[in-house]
Design a protein around this motif. Sequence first.
Motif, PDB file in Angstrom:
ATOM      1  N   ASN A 128       0.824  -1.218   0.000  1.00 41.98           N
ATOM      2  CA  ASN A 128       0.000   0.000   0.000  1.00 41.98           C
ATOM      3  C   ASN A 128       0.856   1.267   0.000  1.00 41.98           C
ATOM      4  N   VAL A 129       2.108   1.156  -0.437  1.00 39.19           N
ATOM      5  CA  VAL A 129       3.018   2.309  -0.510  1.00 39.19           C
ATOM      6  C   VAL A 129       3.228   2.682  -1.971  1.00 39.19           C
ATOM      7  N   THR A 130       2.851   3.893  -2.333  1.00 34.58           N
ATOM      8  CA  THR A 130       2.964   4.333  -3.725  1.00 34.58           C
ATOM      9  C   THR A 130       4.062   5.374  -3.922  1.00 34.58           C
ATOM     10  N   TYR A 131       4.877   5.594  -2.900  1.00 31.46           N
ATOM     11  CA  TYR A 131       5.990   6.530  -3.008  1.00 31.46           C
ATOM     12  C   TYR A 131       7.258   5.823  -2.526  1.00 31.46           C
ATOM     13  N   GLY A 132       8.395   6.496  -2.718  1.00 29.18           N
ATOM     14  CA  GLY A 132       9.663   5.907  -2.306  1.00 29.18           C
ATOM     15  C   GLY A 132      10.465   5.431  -3.502  1.00 29.18           C
ATOM     16  N   LEU A 133      11.627   4.827  -3.218  1.00 32.54           N
ATOM     17  CA  LEU A 133      12.483   4.282  -4.273  1.00 32.54           C
ATOM     18  C   LEU A 133      12.560   2.776  -4.108  1.00 32.54           C
ATOM     19  N   GLY A 182      12.076  -6.072  -4.161  1.00 33.78           N
ATOM     20  CA  GLY A 182      13.137  -5.535  -3.309  1.00 33.78           C
ATOM     21  C   GLY A 182      12.607  -4.572  -2.272  1.00 33.78           C
ATOM     22  N   ASP A 183      13.534  -4.054  -1.464  1.00 34.31           N
ATOM     23  CA  ASP A 183      13.175  -3.058  -0.449  1.00 34.31           C
ATOM     24  C   ASP A 183      12.672  -1.779  -1.111  1.00 34.31           C
ATOM     25  N   ILE A 184      11.764  -1.094  -0.439  1.00 30.97           N
ATOM     26  CA  ILE A 184      11.289   0.227  -0.869  1.00 30.97           C
ATOM     27  C   ILE A 184      11.791   1.233   0.149  1.00 30.97           C
ATOM     28  N   ILE A 185      12.715   2.111  -0.266  1.00 30.89           N
ATOM     29  CA  ILE A 185      13.258   3.130   0.636  1.00 30.89           C
ATOM     30  C   ILE A 185      12.249   4.267   0.760  1.00 30.89           C
ATOM     31  N   ILE A 198      10.351  -0.496   3.304  1.00 31.88           N
ATOM     32  CA  ILE A 198       9.228  -1.427   3.348  1.00 31.88           C
ATOM     33  C   ILE A 198       9.727  -2.746   2.773  1.00 31.88           C
ATOM     34  N   ARG A 199       9.712  -3.788   3.598  1.00 29.38           N
ATOM     35  CA  ARG A 199      10.198  -5.112   3.185  1.00 29.38           C
ATOM     36  C   ARG A 199       9.112  -6.146   3.492  1.00 29.38           C
ATOM     37  N   ALA A 200       8.616  -6.762   2.430  1.00 30.81           N
ATOM     38  CA  ALA A 200       7.539  -7.757   2.579  1.00 30.81           C
ATOM     39  C   ALA A 200       6.359  -7.177   3.359  1.00 30.81           C
ATOM     40  N   GLY A 201       6.048  -5.922   3.097  1.00 35.37           N
ATOM     41  CA  GLY A 201       4.897  -5.289   3.715  1.00 35.37           C
ATOM     42  C   GLY A 201       5.131  -4.738   5.100  1.00 35.37           C
ATOM     43  N   ARG A 202       6.350  -4.906   5.639  1.00 32.82           N
ATOM     44  CA  ARG A 202       6.657  -4.427   6.993  1.00 32.82           C
ATOM     45  C   ARG A 202       7.701  -3.316   6.928  1.00 32.82           C
TER      46      ARG A 202
END
Length: 401
Positions: A307-312, A346-349, A382-386
């Motif tokens: 549910n994150v639509t921003y970040g890298l 992958g991770d979302i920064i 954000i990694r695997a939703g956490r």
Amino acid sequence: MSGRDEPFTLKTFLVISLIIYLGSISILAFNLRDLQDTIQKESIRIKELSDQISQIRSEISNLETQNISVQSTYSFSEVYDMVKDSVVVIRGKIIRQTIFGSEYGEVQGSGFIYSYDGKLIVITNNHVVEKASDITISLLSGETYPAYVIGRDPYSDLAILSADAPASKLKPLRIASSSTLKIGQPVIAIGSPFGLAGSITTGVISQLGRSISESATGGYPIADVIQISTPINPGNSGGPLLNLRGEVVGVTTAIIAGAQGVGFAIPSDTILRELPYLIRGKSYPHPWLGIRGVDMNYDIAKIMNVNVTYGLLVVEVIPKSPAEKAGLRGGNRTVIVNDLRIKVGGDIIVMINGTRIRNGDDLSTYLERNTKPGDKIQIAVIRAGRLVNVTLELEVRPPPG
């Protein structure tokens, strides 16, 4: 004198000494009271003087502010008259290898004079002089002098030249901090588009904190770039971007091919930060994370079921990089998003040191403005939703290529 008189004489002497001692103490006590009164009065006087000095300083500050306000009303033509003799045309020769052999050509750009610790230098773009030899600078008067590169940084597209010209001919400009720039603020670019020396164009600050790419950076973005509406054409590169006080706030550097009213400039804060290194011929140590990524958006978030639509989104972690050592994770499967192949999973920064990261521009700008190699930063991903916090120690970015 008899023996019986000696005790009497000694006793008399002691009594007199005691009287003198007590008198001295009384006089000293009286003087101390006077001294205390004097100190108290002088303390009050000092406080009054301090208050007056503070008031005077406040009035001076107000006058300076008013003066700045007046100065900011300079017209475009007034600013041009102030700075025109400080902007130069830079030319150099290049050799291109073709299937027919060596071909000789000429490169051309712009630059401006600046005084660093009393040393007169020319500031321009790296891409103007990178492959050039027999470099010259020409003043608006037409006088031309040889110049040579003393420092450059492809990662910020900056180069510093020294010119064999009389100091009396070189009139330096002032550089102001770009940290005070506002979106919508009017700016002026002066340079030599298509060889037309001393040309002026005007526009506004369209946006701050952009990132652009140059072939010389080896795929790394040039960070914290100013987007301007000022028309920039071939030959403008390296010229000053000025505020309405005639101060340099950036170096014009690039355009988007085919676009109108979209130009870019390296901010003056980047110049000021790197000058101590480049003027000594040293490389500026850019902070290095060691990842490749793409900006998050709604479509990618939907495919990743987050549910994150921003970040890298971290697509790839460079081997032996700070990111790998810290345990950041890259993508593990490839999907098609809007006809583009993207490695997801992958991770979302989303945050660095408590600062929200909306995209790659934010990430690059934050690192350039606020960090240096050796700094430890806190990255929220954000990694695997956490939400996971990762500590990473930045290193020096490797040379291009």
